[in-house]
Write a protein that holds these residues in place. Structure first.
Motif, short mmCIF file in Angstrom:
data_model
loop_
_atom_site.label_atom_id
_atom_site.label_comp_id
_atom_site.label_asym_id
_atom_site.label_seq_id
_atom_site.Cartn_x
_atom_site.Cartn_y
_atom_site.Cartn_z
N GLU A 210 0.83 -1.21 0.00
CA GLU A 210 0.00 0.00 0.00
C GLU A 210 0.87 1.26 0.00
O GLU A 210 0.58 2.22 -0.72
N ARG A 211 1.93 1.24 0.77
CA ARG A 211 2.85 2.38 0.81
C ARG A 211 3.52 2.59 -0.55
O ARG A 211 3.64 3.71 -1.03
N TYR A 212 3.97 1.50 -1.17
CA TYR A 212 4.64 1.63 -2.47
C TYR A 212 3.66 2.19 -3.51
O TYR A 212 4.03 3.06 -4.31
N SER A 216 4.38 5.49 -5.72
CA SER A 216 4.66 5.31 -7.15
C SER A 216 3.46 5.62 -8.04
O SER A 216 3.60 5.70 -9.26
N GLY A 217 2.30 5.76 -7.42
CA GLY A 217 1.10 5.98 -8.23
C GLY A 217 0.45 4.69 -8.70
O GLY A 217 -0.41 4.70 -9.58
N HIS A 223 6.61 -7.07 -4.45
CA HIS A 223 6.43 -8.18 -3.51
C HIS A 223 7.62 -8.25 -2.56
O HIS A 223 8.74 -7.85 -2.89
N LEU A 224 7.32 -8.81 -1.41
CA LEU A 224 8.31 -8.97 -0.35
C LEU A 224 8.04 -10.33 0.27
O LEU A 224 6.95 -10.58 0.77
N TYR A 282 11.03 1.82 -3.42
CA TYR A 282 10.85 0.53 -2.74
C TYR A 282 11.37 0.63 -1.30
O TYR A 282 10.69 0.21 -0.35
N LEU A 283 12.55 1.21 -1.14
CA LEU A 283 13.15 1.33 0.18
C LEU A 283 12.36 2.28 1.08
O LEU A 283 12.17 2.01 2.27
#
Length: 363
Positions: A210-212, A216-217, A223-224, A282-283
């Motif tokens: 959700e944060r990414y 990023s739009g 994935h993690l 990503y970070l």
């Protein structure tokens, strides 16, 4: 929770410097080499008892001195808390809370929740699995004392087992019963660590995604995943099966100390297939998800440190990140940047109180 004031004596490039901070946004600005990141690192030091950038204590002491002192005064839960970290060459580091010395540094972890976002985070992508394990362990440990205790115990047993394997090789001997004692202890501490890491990733990945998407739009899928041999086989069986190899290489080749995190974008490793901007996003998403997780667990908004946040990100994306900070009930924020005008133009847009600290070459 807010950091009200910070005092540095002989810490890195500072001989003596004090700051009184704004409750919301604090911007440390100035040319490279004036100590902006060192101030952020001092704040990190107060939370974790160590530097984020250089864990060798003696190397954080000013070149002209033989000790350092970091003194922070906080407001937390309507109480004033004073935390002091001090170190002298040749002596053990000391952490005090309200003038009382901690017997164990581990007891302090999690008391002052904090998240740092820095260009140094790129090591999470480029370096080995040890760096990524430290990330996951650091997030869980801030809100789970038992996890941290198990982790410290596991590390100690692992060191003892490795020493025993070296002893067997050096003396051309072997004692299965002695090794079995260490195997049992590794299972005792290692299995709960594995289970908590697994449970953590199940909760953490949706927050991260959700944060990414917000940063990023929503144009890419990320994935993690948690990689561990314990997904496929119990630890006691892994240790038994690896015995011959362990005796040959003289160290423990299996266990939760070999676990890793897999970072992917659109189904491919981000290390190979992600652009610099994608890797940076990503970070940052990882760290903002860390913030969300710790806040949910502790009920306290962690302090957020943004070190050189404009590195590899354009101003629009930085503005978006700062706006996320504004709209999601973040607490106190610290930003470092080389361009005062750029920083101020961004923080002005979100209508929160802020202060700029201009660091010069003479500090």
């Amino acid at each position: 929770m807010i950091l009200k004031s910070l005092s540095l004596v002989n810490y890195k490039n500072f001989e003596s410097r004090s700051f009184d901070f704004d409750a919301k946004i604090n911007c440390l600005v100035g040319n490279n080499g004036v100590g902006k990141t060192n101030v952020l690192d001092a704040i990190y030091h107060l939370s974790f008892g160590k530097s984020y950038f250089n864990p060798v204590t003696s190397q954080n002491i000013n070149h002209n001195a033989d000790f350092f002192v970091i003194d922070g005064v906080y407001n937390k839960n309507d109480r004033q808390e004073k935390v002091v970290v001090s170190a002298k060459k040749g002596q053990k580091k000391v952490i005090k809370r309200n003038a009382k010395v901690y017997d164990r540094f581990a007891d302090h972890i999690g008391f002052l929740p904090l998240v740092i976002i820095s260009p140094a985070d790129r090591d999470l992508i480029t370096e080995g699995s040890d760096t990524r394990r430290k990330f996951i362990d650091g997030v869980i440990s801030q809100s789970d004392k038992t996890y941290l205790s198990d982790l410290l115990s596991y590390t100690k047993v692992l060191s003892q087992r490795n020493a025993l394997l070296k002893y067997f090789s050096a003396n051309n001997t072997f004692n299965a019963d002695t090794l079995a004692v260490y195997n049992e202890q590794m299972v005792t501490y290692g299995v709960p660590i594995f289970e908590k890491r697994k449970a953590f990733l199940e909760r953490f990945e949706p927050i991260f995604q959700e944060r990414y998407s917000s940063i990023s739009g929503g144009t890419e899928q990320v994935h993690l995943s948690y990689q561990s041999a314990l997904h496929d086989m119990p630890l006691e069986h892994l240790l038994t099966n690896a015995l011959s190899k362990d005796r040959t290489v003289q160290y423990t080749s299996v266990g939760i100390h070999k676990d890793d995190l897999s970072f992917e974008i659109n189904g491919y490793p981000i290390k190979k297939f992600g652009s610099q901007g994608q890797q940076k996003s990503y970070l940052i998403a990882l760290k903002l998800a860390q913030f969300d997780f710790i806040k949910a667990e502790s009920g306290v908004s962690p302090i957020l440190l943004l070190d050189d946040i404009f590195d590899k990100l354009d101003e629009n994306r930085v503005t978006h990140i700062i706006e996320l900070v504004n709209t999601n009930n973040f607490g106190q924020l610290f930003i470092s940047d080389t361009h005062p005008d750029r920083t101020e133009s961004v923080v002005k847009k979100i209508h929160q109180s802020y202060e700029l600290f201009h660091l010069g070459k003479q500090v």
